[in-house]
Design an enzyme around this catalytic site. Structure first.
Site: not given
Ligand SMILES: *Cc1c(COP(=O)(O)O)cnc(C)c1O
Length: 386
Positions: A72, A179, A199-201, A237, A325
C-alpha cells in the site's frame, strides 16, 4: 479436522526458511543500520543483501529497490510522488476501474487536490483495451498506473504494451505487481515499467514490508519526510528483520516460481473444471486464459458469497467473498461491477486462491462439499428457479 486455506491472495504464511532468516536478526543483528559501529554495519549488510535478492527476482538493479512498510505504501508513494514531482508538467493521471484500493483511493484523494484522473474500463474478462488507453492520453498526462494482475479475479493486464504506449508519449508508467511477483514472470527491464510495487506478505514473507522499484533516473518526490534512510528517499529506521525475510522469500522464489506456477495452474484448472461440472449456474469471473495461475473466482447465482463463505468455514475451508478489504462492508466488489456483473452476481461471488501448501486432496475436499452447500443455500433462496 485440518483446515484448508484457500486465500493466498489475501496473505500467505511465512515460510520456515524465511522465519529462520529473520530470527537471528531479531536476536543478534539488532543494530541500527545508520550507526557506523559494527552492530550498525552488520545490519546495513543485511539490508544490502536483501536488496540484491529482491532486485534479482524482478530483474532490477539493487539501487532501484526502495523498501517500504507495505505494498500500500509503495502504491501511495509511486502515485503521490509522481503527482507531486510532475505537477508543473500536468495534472492528469490514468488508471483503471479495477485497481486495488491502495491505488484507487490514492487517485481519489488526488482528485480532491486538483488532479484529474481517468479510470479505464475493463471488458467482461477484466482486461483493459489498449485503444482506450491511447484515447485517454492528453498533453497533461503525467502518469499511467495499471495493475499487473487483479487480486480478485486474477486477470493479467497487458502492462508491457501499455508501458510502451506511455513511453512513446513521455509519460511515466507504474504497475501494482503485488499479485504477480513470484507467481508469473515479472521483469522490469523487459516490461519497460518505471515504477513497480510489491509486498512481502503475499509471497511467504512477513507482513508490513514492501518495496517500490524506481527505475534509475526517475524524478519522484518522497512520500515520507525524515532521516536519510534508503538513500534519502524513504525515511524510517529500517525493518531489518522484515526486510531480511523479504529478501529470503524472493531468493527462494527466484528458482521456484516457474515450477510452482505450473503446479498451481494445473490445480487451478482442475478446480475450475470440477466446480463447473458439479455446480449448476455458475459463472467464472475474469479471463480464462489471461489469468493468474492460483486464482479461481466464481459467481453462484441465487447465493450470497458471505453465506457460502460461512458454510465453507464450518468445513474448515477458508476462501474469500470479494476482496478482504470488502469483507467488512456490504458494498459489492468494485472489480466485479467493473466487469459488467450485476449486483446480484457480484454479491454471489467467491474467490479461492491457491498456494504452496495447496494439494490435490484439498481441492477434492472442497469439491466434495461445495455442491451441497450451494444446493442448500439455493433451497432457501426465494427466487432460484430451476
Ligand atoms: C495486497 C495488495 C496490496 C496491498 O499490499 P499490502 O502490503 O497488504 O499493503 C496492493 N495491491 C494488490 C493488488 C494487493 O493484492
Amino acid at each position: 479436522m485440518a483446515r484448508v486455506y484457500m486465500d493466498y491472495a489475501a496473505t500467505t504464511p511465512v515460510r520456515e526458511e524465511v522465519l529462520e532468516a529473520m530470527l537471528p536478526i531479531y536476536r543478534e543483528t539488532f543494530g541500527n543500520p545508520s550507526s557506523i559501529y559494527s552492530y550498525g554495519r552488520e545490519a546495513k549488510r543485511v539490508l544490502e543483501e536483501a536488496r540484491e535478492k529482491t532486485a534479482k527476482l524482478i530483474h532490477a538493479k539493487p539501487e532501484e529497490i526502495f523498501f517500504t512498510g507495505s505494498g500500500t505504501e509503495a502504491d501511495n508513494w509511486a502515485i503521490k510522488g509522481i503527482a507531486s514531482a510532475w505537477k508543473g508538467k500536468g495534472n492528469h493521471i490514468i488508471t483503471t476501474t479495477i485497481e486495488h484500493h491502495a491505488v484507487l483511493h490514492t487517485c481519489e484523494y488526488l482528485e480532491k487536490n486538483g488532479f484529474e484522473v481517468t479510470y479505464l474500463p475493463v471488458g467482461q474478462d477484466g482486461i483493459i483495451d489498449l485503444e482506450d488507453l491511447k484515447r485517454a492520453i492528453k498533453d497533461t498526462t503525467i502518469l499511467v498506473s495499471i495493475m499487473h494482475a487483479n487480486n480478485e479475479i486474477g486477470s493479467i493486464e497487458p502492462i508491457k504494451e501499455a508501458a510502451e504506449i506511455a513511453k512513446e508519449k513521455g509519460i511515466l508508467f507504474h504497475t501494482d505487481a503485488v499479485q504477480t511477483v513470484g507467481k508469473i514472470k515479472v521483469d522490469v527491464e523487459e516490461s519497460g515499467v518505471d515504477l513497480l510495487s510489491f509486498s512481502a506478505h503475499k509471497i511467504y514473507g512477513p507482513k508490513g514490508v514492501g518495496a517500490l522499484y524506481i527505475k534509475q533516473g526517475t524524478v519522484i518526490d518522497n512520500l515520507l519526510h525524515g532521516g536519510a534512510q534508503e538513500r534519502k528517499r524513504r525515511p524510517s529506521t529500517e525493518n531489518v528483520a522484515g526486510i531480511a525475510g523479504f529478501g529470503k522469500a524472493c531468493e527462494l522464489l527466484e528458482t521456484e516460481w516457474e515450477t510452482e506456477g505450473k503446479r498451481l495452474l494445473s490445480l487451478r484448472d482442475k478446480m475450475i473444471e470440477g466446480i463447473e461440472k458439479s455446480v449448476p449456474d455458475v459463472v467464472l469471473n475474469g479471463s480464462r486464459e489471461q489469468r493468474l495461475p492460483h486464482n479461481i473466482n466464481f459467481s453462484f447465482s441465487s447465493c450470497e458469497g458471505e453465506a457460502l463463505l460461512l458454510l465453507l468455514d464450518l468445513y474448515g475451508i477458508c476462501a474469500s467473498a470479494g476482496s478482504a478489504c470488502n469483507s467488512a462492508s456490504k458494498s459489492p466488489s468494485h472489480v466485479l461491477l467493473a466487469t459488467g456483473a450485476n449486483i446480484e452476481t457480484a454479491h454471489g461471488s467467491l474467490r479461492f486462491t491457491l498456494g504452496r501448501n495447496t494439494t490435490k486432496e484439498e481441492i477434492d475436499r472442497l469439491l466434495s462439499v461445495l455442491p451441497e452447500i450451494v444446493k442448500k443455500l439455493r433451497g432457501t433462496a426465494p427466487f432460484y428457479k430451476n
